[in-house]
Motif scaffolding. Structure first.
Motif, mmCIF file in Angstrom:
data_model
loop_
_atom_site.group_PDB
_atom_site.id
_atom_site.type_symbol
_atom_site.label_atom_id
_atom_site.label_comp_id
_atom_site.label_asym_id
_atom_site.label_seq_id
_atom_site.Cartn_x
_atom_site.Cartn_y
_atom_site.Cartn_z
ATOM 1 N N ALA A 43 -36.564 -32.668 43.301
ATOM 2 C CA ALA A 43 -36.748 -32.095 44.792
ATOM 3 C C ALA A 43 -38.300 -31.596 44.821
ATOM 4 C CB ALA A 43 -35.810 -30.510 44.553
ATOM 5 N N PHE A 44 -39.033 -31.875 43.876
ATOM 6 C CA PHE A 44 -40.512 -31.595 44.206
ATOM 7 C C PHE A 44 -41.295 -32.352 44.785
ATOM 8 C CE2 PHE A 44 -39.479 -29.306 40.397
ATOM 9 C CZ PHE A 44 -39.727 -28.031 40.510
ATOM 10 N N GLY A 45 -40.676 -33.808 45.151
ATOM 11 C CA GLY A 45 -41.454 -34.882 45.887
ATOM 12 C C GLY A 45 -41.819 -34.337 47.300
ATOM 13 N N ALA A 46 -42.832 -34.752 47.870
ATOM 14 C CA ALA A 46 -43.327 -34.798 49.307
ATOM 15 C C ALA A 46 -43.782 -33.284 49.473
ATOM 16 C CB ALA A 46 -42.582 -35.221 50.251
ATOM 17 N N GLY A 47 -44.450 -32.790 48.409
ATOM 18 C CA GLY A 47 -44.742 -31.304 48.425
ATOM 19 C C GLY A 47 -43.505 -30.316 48.447
ATOM 20 N N PHE A 48 -42.972 -30.282 47.683
ATOM 21 C CA PHE A 48 -41.766 -29.577 47.721
ATOM 22 C C PHE A 48 -40.716 -30.099 48.867
ATOM 23 C CE2 PHE A 48 -44.413 -26.127 45.656
ATOM 24 C CZ PHE A 48 -44.145 -26.377 44.539
ATOM 25 N N GLY A 49 -40.045 -30.832 48.481
ATOM 26 C CA GLY A 49 -38.959 -31.252 49.701
ATOM 27 C C GLY A 49 -39.415 -31.658 50.811
ATOM 28 N N LYS A 50 -40.663 -32.360 51.099
ATOM 29 C CA LYS A 50 -40.862 -32.653 51.977
ATOM 30 C C LYS A 50 -41.476 -31.662 53.172
ATOM 31 C CE LYS A 50 -40.492 -36.372 55.348
ATOM 32 N NZ LYS A 50 -40.110 -36.198 56.869
ATOM 33 N N LEU A 51 -41.924 -30.370 52.225
ATOM 34 C CA LEU A 51 -42.665 -29.554 53.186
ATOM 35 C C LEU A 51 -44.166 -29.752 53.283
ATOM 36 C CD1 LEU A 51 -40.702 -26.214 51.773
ATOM 37 C CD2 LEU A 51 -40.537 -27.252 53.843
ATOM 38 N N ARG A 52 -44.316 -30.628 52.306
ATOM 39 C CA ARG A 52 -45.976 -31.016 52.368
ATOM 40 C C ARG A 52 -47.002 -29.826 51.876
ATOM 41 N NH1 ARG A 52 -45.200 -36.249 52.092
ATOM 42 N NH2 ARG A 52 -44.091 -37.081 53.910
ATOM 43 N N GLU A 53 -46.374 -29.239 50.975
ATOM 44 C CA GLU A 53 -47.317 -28.185 50.450
ATOM 45 C C GLU A 53 -47.757 -28.910 49.001
ATOM 46 O OE1 GLU A 53 -47.785 -25.398 51.707
ATOM 47 O OE2 GLU A 53 -46.420 -25.631 53.489
ATOM 48 N N VAL A 54 -47.548 -28.274 47.584
ATOM 49 C CA VAL A 54 -48.178 -28.730 46.536
ATOM 50 C C VAL A 54 -47.652 -30.093 46.263
ATOM 51 C CG1 VAL A 54 -48.352 -28.387 44.031
ATOM 52 C CG2 VAL A 54 -48.304 -26.321 45.491
ATOM 53 N N CYS A 55 -48.603 -30.893 46.327
ATOM 54 C CA CYS A 55 -48.560 -32.488 45.849
ATOM 55 C C CYS A 55 -47.621 -32.460 44.584
ATOM 56 C CB CYS A 55 -50.130 -33.124 45.505
ATOM 57 S SG CYS A 55 -49.747 -34.712 44.904
ATOM 58 N N GLY A 56 -46.704 -33.499 44.902
ATOM 59 C CA GLY A 56 -45.646 -33.973 43.918
ATOM 60 C C GLY A 56 -46.100 -34.233 42.684
ATOM 61 N N ALA A 57 -47.321 -34.959 42.680
ATOM 62 C CA ALA A 57 -47.919 -35.474 41.336
ATOM 63 C C ALA A 57 -48.500 -34.124 40.478
ATOM 64 C CB ALA A 57 -49.204 -36.453 41.655
ATOM 65 N N VAL A 58 -49.041 -33.273 41.401
ATOM 66 C CA VAL A 58 -49.245 -31.726 40.630
ATOM 67 C C VAL A 58 -48.222 -31.058 39.945
ATOM 68 C CG1 VAL A 58 -50.530 -29.636 41.199
ATOM 69 C CG2 VAL A 58 -51.405 -31.862 41.954
ATOM 70 N N SER A 59 -47.022 -31.124 40.855
ATOM 71 C CA SER A 59 -45.819 -30.501 40.306
ATOM 72 C C SER A 59 -45.439 -31.152 39.225
ATOM 73 C CB SER A 59 -44.822 -30.431 41.369
ATOM 74 O OG SER A 59 -45.059 -29.872 42.590
#
Length: 152
Positions: A43-59
């Protein structure tokens, strides 16, 4: 031998999102198998579920940090302070390499603007997005910081 960055890239090229790719490269550190790790991180992909917030790689990177240095006693002030310090340090290194840790900014999107998903992973896709270098950088930063072994 394969570095964790190599494994993260391999997972991303298989179609996993940025968070799944980074966390999956460290599934053994988390005490999970790959299927468990990628499901946990999905669920962390695309910046938290495609919200484009924190980068998924950083998550994914922060999930690994939690596995390595996380605390379980809410009264443990020193552990929390140390964990947050490490998290900020490693995310700062990621930002120095990538220019941002916000998915939208990394993709050059305006607030509210988005890209079609799921995108087909072609050579043009990899050339037009920073995602592959982001997963490599995130995995490299965590592996180097903790001295985590390569994968056999």
């Amino acid at each position: 031998m394969k570095t964790r960055a190599d494994k993260a890239e391999e997972l991303f090229k298989q179609g996993y999102n940025c968070c799944q790719s980074v966390f999956g490269a460290f599934c053994d550190v988390a005490g999970m198998n790959l299927n468990q790790a990628v499901r946990f991180a999905s669920a962390f992909g695309a910046g938290f579920g495609k919200l484009r917030e924190v980068c998924g790689a950083v998550s994914g990177m922060t999930l690994v940090i939690g596995c390595m240095d996380g605390y379980d006693n809410p009264a443990e002030k020193e552990g929390k302070v140390a964990l947050y310090g490490t998290t900020q340090q490693l995310i700062g290194e990621f930002k120095a390499r990538q220019g941002s840790y916000v998915c939208r900014e990394m993709l050059g999107l305006a607030p509210g603007e988005d890209l079609a998903e799921p995108a087909v992973r072609t050579d043009d896709y990899y050339a037009s997005r920073p995602c592959l270098s982001a997963v490599r950088d995130a995995a490299d930063i965590v592996q180097r910081h903790y001295g985590i072994a390569d994968i056999e």
